[in-house]
Design an enzyme around this catalytic site. Structure first.
Site, short mmCIF file in Angstrom:
data_model
loop_
_atom_site.label_atom_id
_atom_site.label_comp_id
_atom_site.label_asym_id
_atom_site.label_seq_id
_atom_site.Cartn_x
_atom_site.Cartn_y
_atom_site.Cartn_z
N ASP A 222 0.81 -1.20 0.00
CA ASP A 222 0.00 0.00 0.00
C ASP A 222 0.86 1.27 0.00
O ASP A 222 1.91 1.32 0.64
CB ASP A 222 -0.89 -0.01 1.25
CG ASP A 222 -1.72 1.24 1.39
OD1 ASP A 222 -2.64 1.43 0.58
OD2 ASP A 222 -1.46 2.04 2.32
N GLU A 285 1.03 -0.69 -5.15
CA GLU A 285 0.07 0.35 -5.48
C GLU A 285 0.84 1.64 -5.79
O GLU A 285 1.47 2.22 -4.91
CB GLU A 285 -0.87 0.61 -4.29
CG GLU A 285 -1.82 1.78 -4.54
CD GLU A 285 -2.50 2.28 -3.29
OE1 GLU A 285 -3.62 2.79 -3.41
OE2 GLU A 285 -1.91 2.18 -2.19
#
Length: 569
Positions: A222, A285
């Site tokens: 993330d 990401e």
């Protein structure tokens, strides 16, 4: 398989001498994102949980999914719904226990289904033990986070610089206990870790090992863009987009995102994963532009998510626009990378909200039939739409920090509503009529159970294409892309011995008649495999003449050569 160092030596000194060996199946596999709060509620509290996921694992076999990615399930006060972690080694009780997670791993592996966890390395919760000790100045935790005494202006202490949080407002918060500001690029409750501290880097490597030892198959990383910040703490230049100093778009993010160190740390994590006998996935990401995103391919990951179908594709895109998106990412595979196709996630409006259902079917065709990895956000396989969420029911921090007049434009809640399994209470998601977010009111007519009975449903398309993608012969099909007119884009997956598939998409508002003979060696007639909107010619013929094929407005038509023996279902 790719050898990263083969085309990165000149600019990537940290990875010299290392050849990465990502999982073989990462080159062409299907990954499904589960948002656990919204997938399936087993215990009736109105919130999805791990036991609920176990109940529905067979759904992935039916849709030919090879791996699932679980959005955060670790201990958290849930300020940002799991992205504010208070303990990296415990399961959040809302979702279940460690035993539940271990049972999920076993049940998934029994079905040859890989499990990826959401790894959130950029920040923790303020409730994490590390932050509480850092707040008190207790070694070695005193330097686990980024602290700064700020600057004095006319006798008044102010934040160190003009950096702005993703959630708007200053990225710095003062704490009297430390007589200093701490950095948080997200909410105030999510302090950024200090990766210039080797102890922090070791801690995070140990956390990776903890879950790998449990048997997880990899991680989705993330907010990779934000891991490191420039330690000079200079003001960022103004963007000119807004005069509001509290808006995230007030500055150009030259010191707070996409620092070179963000890329350099990835090979150290890859080395941790490669110590394990079974291949492990590592996907990232990104937040930056295409150039910055592509750069990740050189640093030992399987792939960075390709968000171009979200950020660069609109209802107004021309065929040339679409071809550029597809060709850019496909060309990566020619250099040893893995292209991938993402149409939605928990931070974006749902696909149908952005594109409308007819064009959404075309995008789903891209996601499933283009070479590379397919990433599906839960509910996309049935064409879930966004439901209305009232101000009173809004829980997303982006919406809650806005105001009643504007919350709908920023809240992500509408894209996170419970999965619509059937037309029973709470769409079969829960036995509780009150769920953490209201179920979309259209669940009586839009749900998986009903779509399984309808050969023209969104799910019927998804299942049909997922079977096609799974075929070994199809996987070896060569990609050819063509612009047939202003709004008609087509691509072929061609094989010499097993036939070919031709997908033709019309993003325009008018029907278009095109000539498919621009594809080399195409036969004079093709079989109709699928048509999302039935035109006059396709309504009564199952075979079309390639020199004159009518493609209805905002639709997709999929044709195959008569000898295509890889088509199933």
């Amino acid at each position: 398989m790719r050898a990263v160092i083969a085309f990165g030596v000149a600019i990537l000194p940290l990875v010299i001498g290392i050849t990465w060996k990502p999982p073989e199946k990462a080159t062409d596999f299907s990954l499904y994102q589960i948002y656990p709060r919204s997938y399936k509620d087993n215990d009736g509290d109105g919130i999805g949980d791990l036991r609920g996921v176990i109940q529905r694992l067979d759904h992935f076999a039916e849709t030919n999914v090879q791996a699932i990615w679980l959005s955060p399930i670790l201990r958290s006060p849930m300020v940002d719904f799991g992205y504010d972690i208070s303990n990296f080694r415990e399961i959040e009780p809302i979702f279940g226990t460690m035993k539940d997670f271990e049972d999920l791993l076993k049940a998934a592996h029994d079905r040859n289904l890989s499990v990826l966890l959401d790894f959130v390395p950029n920040h923790t919760s303020v409730e994490h033990e590390w932050f509480q000790k850092s707040l008190q100045g207790i070694p070695p935790y005193d330097n686990y986070y980024t602290w700064h005494p700020g600057r004095m202006e006319n006798g008044t202490r102010k934040p160190p610089n003009n950096w702005v949080s993703v959630y708007n407002g200053p990225a710095w918060t003062w704490r009297d206990e430390r007589q200093a500001y701490y950095l948080h690029q997200f909410t105030v409750q999510q302090p950024d870790l200090n990766y210039h501290n080797p102890n922090v880097r070791r801690e995070m490597e140990d956390i990776l090992r903890f879950w790998l030892d449990k048997g997880v198959d990899g991680f989705r990383i993330d907010a990779m863009t934000f891991i490191y910040e420039d330690q000079r703490f200079l003001d960022e230049p103004l963007s000119g987009q807004t005069d509001d100093p509290n808006s995230y778009y007030y500055t150009e993010k030259i010191y707070t995102s996409d620092q070179q160190s963000n890329y350099d740390i990835l090979p150290t994590w890859r080395q941790v994963l490669d110590k394990y006998k079974q291949p492990k996935y590592m996907v990232v990401e990104p937040f930056g532009n295409t150039e910055k995103t592509m750069k990740y391919y050189y640093y030992g990951i399987d792939f960075p998510f390709n968000l171009d179908l979200i950020t660069n594709l609109t209802v107004h895109s021309t065929a040339a626009d679409i071809k550029h998106i597809v060709d850019t990412w496909y060309n990566i595979s020619l250099e040893g990378g893995t292209p991938n196709w993402v149409a939605g996630n928990h931070d974006r409006n749902r696909l149908i909200k952005r594109m409308g259902e007819p064009r959404a079917r075309a995008v789903t065709t891209f996601v499933l039939l283009l070479p590379g990895a397919t990433i599906t956000y839960y509910g996309e396989e049935i064409g879930m739409t966004e439901g209305y969420i009232s101000w009173e029911d809004t829980v997303d921090p982006l919406g809650c920090t806005s105001n009643k007049a504007q919350y709908q434009s920023v809240s992500r809640d509408p894209a996170r509503t419970p999965f619509q399994w059937n037309n029973s209470v709470s769409a079969g998601f829960s036995s509780n009529s009150h769920t953490w977010l209201p179920v979309n009111s259209n669940y009586k007519t839009l749900n998986l159970a009903d779509e399984k009975k309808d050969n023209n449903s969104y799910y019927a398309l998804y299942e049909k294409l997922s079977k096609l993608k799974k075929s070994p012969h199809f996987k070896r099909g060569n990609l050819v892309t063509k612009v047939l007119d202003e709004y008609v884009f087509a691509f072929a997956r061609e094989t010499e011995k097993h036939g070919s598939v031709y997908a033709i998409t019309n993003f325009g508002d008018k029907d278009s008649t095109v000539d498919l003979s621009v594809f080399d060696n195409i036969p004079s007639k093709l079989d109709v495999y699928y048509a999302s909107t039935i035109s006059n010619i396709l309504s009564w013929e199952s075979v079309v003449q390639v020199r004159r094929v009518t493609i209805p407005a905002a639709s997709v038509v999929i044709l195959t050569t008569p000898n295509a023996n890889f088509v199933t279902g």
